[in-house]
Scaffold this active site. Sequence first.
Site, short mmCIF file in Angstrom:
data_model
loop_
_atom_site.label_atom_id
_atom_site.label_comp_id
_atom_site.label_asym_id
_atom_site.label_seq_id
_atom_site.Cartn_x
_atom_site.Cartn_y
_atom_site.Cartn_z
N GLY A 115 -13.04 -3.19 2.59
CA GLY A 115 -12.42 -3.07 1.27
C GLY A 115 -10.94 -3.43 1.25
O GLY A 115 -10.24 -3.14 0.29
N LYS B 208 3.61 -10.06 -3.81
CA LYS B 208 4.35 -8.85 -3.41
C LYS B 208 5.82 -9.21 -3.15
O LYS B 208 6.73 -8.45 -3.49
CB LYS B 208 3.70 -8.22 -2.18
CG LYS B 208 2.30 -7.67 -2.48
CD LYS B 208 1.50 -7.38 -1.23
CE LYS B 208 0.14 -6.75 -1.56
NZ LYS B 208 -0.78 -6.74 -0.43
N GLY C 110 -6.43 -0.34 1.53
CA GLY C 110 -7.41 0.75 1.65
C GLY C 110 -7.23 1.75 0.52
O GLY C 110 -6.14 1.89 -0.05
N GLY D 17 0.80 -1.23 0.00
CA GLY D 17 0.00 0.00 0.00
C GLY D 17 0.82 1.26 0.00
O GLY D 17 1.53 1.56 -0.96
N GLU E 80 -9.09 -9.12 -0.94
CA GLU E 80 -9.23 -9.37 -2.37
C GLU E 80 -10.65 -9.92 -2.63
O GLU E 80 -11.29 -10.44 -1.71
CB GLU E 80 -8.20 -10.41 -2.82
CG GLU E 80 -6.76 -9.98 -2.61
CD GLU E 80 -6.38 -8.73 -3.41
OE1 GLU E 80 -6.58 -8.72 -4.62
OE2 GLU E 80 -5.91 -7.78 -2.79
N1 HSE Z 1 -5.83 -7.48 -0.18
C1 HSE Z 1 -4.65 -6.70 -0.04
C2 HSE Z 1 -4.26 -6.65 1.43
C3 HSE Z 1 -4.88 -5.31 -0.56
O1 HSE Z 1 -5.12 -7.02 2.26
O2 HSE Z 1 -3.15 -6.29 1.75
C4 HSE Z 1 -3.64 -4.50 -0.68
O3 HSE Z 1 -2.74 -5.06 -1.59
#
Ligand code: HSE
Length: 393
Positions: free
Chosen positions: A178, A196, A294, A125, A181
């Site tokens: 939110g 990642k 987010g 993020g 995924e």
């Molecule tokens: N689903 C992912 C998370 C969203 O929860 O980190 C951000 O990449």
Amino acid sequence: MSKKLTIGMFGFGVVGQGLYDIIKTKNLNLEIKKFVIKNADKKRSLPAELFTTDAEKILGDSEINTVVELIDDADAAFEITKRALSSGKNVVSANKKMIATHLEELTEIQQQYGTSLLYEGAVCGSIPIIRNLEEYYNNELLHSVSGIFNGSSNYILSKIFNENQTYEAALKKAQELGFAETDPTLDVGGYDPKYKLAIVASHAYGLFIDPTAVLNLGIDKLNDADIRYAKEKNYKIKLIPLAKEVNNAEVVLYVLPKFISKDNLLYNVENENNGVLVKAAFADEQFFYGKGAGGHPTGSAVLSDITALRYDYRYEYKKHLESQELAYSTNYSIKAYFRYEDEALLQQLNFESISERFYGENYKYVIGQINIGEVFAKRDLINQTGYFLAEIL
Ligand code: HSE
């Protein structure tokens, strides 16, 4: 002088909205000309003429020089990204699966067409880790990069450990907020942090790795006995990806739940926050902390990439192009806790140096040394109800 960006944006979900909220507060030299969305019937907060379901309205528009790709579908995202990069458009994407899976090809396309693909928003993020690995740590000897790369699973673990919530209730809340995924197995099964990790490995070590070759076990098989065990020992459980250099020649990559104690910097990373721990020969240990999921946090990373394109910024993949490439390895031994049902599987896993063993009617576990390669080979057998494997740090 910065270049004027004319943007076509794919997707207007949580991150797209978050990005738009931020952009409208700024006076930047950019214009969003068109949004391509999947569902034409959904009510939007912007004038209808800005939206279309026809990808050509962006990909075929020569005035649009920048594509922002924020859709869920990794295959569609790859087609959009390839097409845009090969027609002279720069791309900003937050699709970790798409990038991790196709990074080598995407790098070649960028070189061939002189275009740029940026994806800070795809990894942790709001934490600016990719550009730091690419630029700041360019000449550092990185021992390891690890951390909490998935906001949803960390949110769930926090709610379980700190508020005694159930796994199901916490997951539902992460979905409502939110963070998760569309298919939350990607989060709780450790796939999302693995994508990642693969992206991190390419910028940290110049290693392009097919994510399917990397071990990921998640938190979805965690049960009350594991939580009780962790609490008795004053551990917290976190889902942690690790990229680690061994013997100056190899890089080990895996994602596993881990029992960590108070002295670990990741212990206090809670809820949807992420943390990245970089261990380096000269800089020593450094820690990045911030919101990992987010709309606004991820939107801020996407905006940073967009604005970097005004100055034609591109990743040079220096470590991949210039250095001697390190080889990927799974030959690495860890100390692990393993709750199991079937003795035969325990035997097959070849645990060594067993230091603790519990054999109850409903709860059996061992703690000992195990090889990552062995776990990877038996991952489908381990990844079942009745079994839970976690590293002990
Ligand atoms: N689903 C992912 C998370 C969203 O929860 O980190 C951000 O990449």
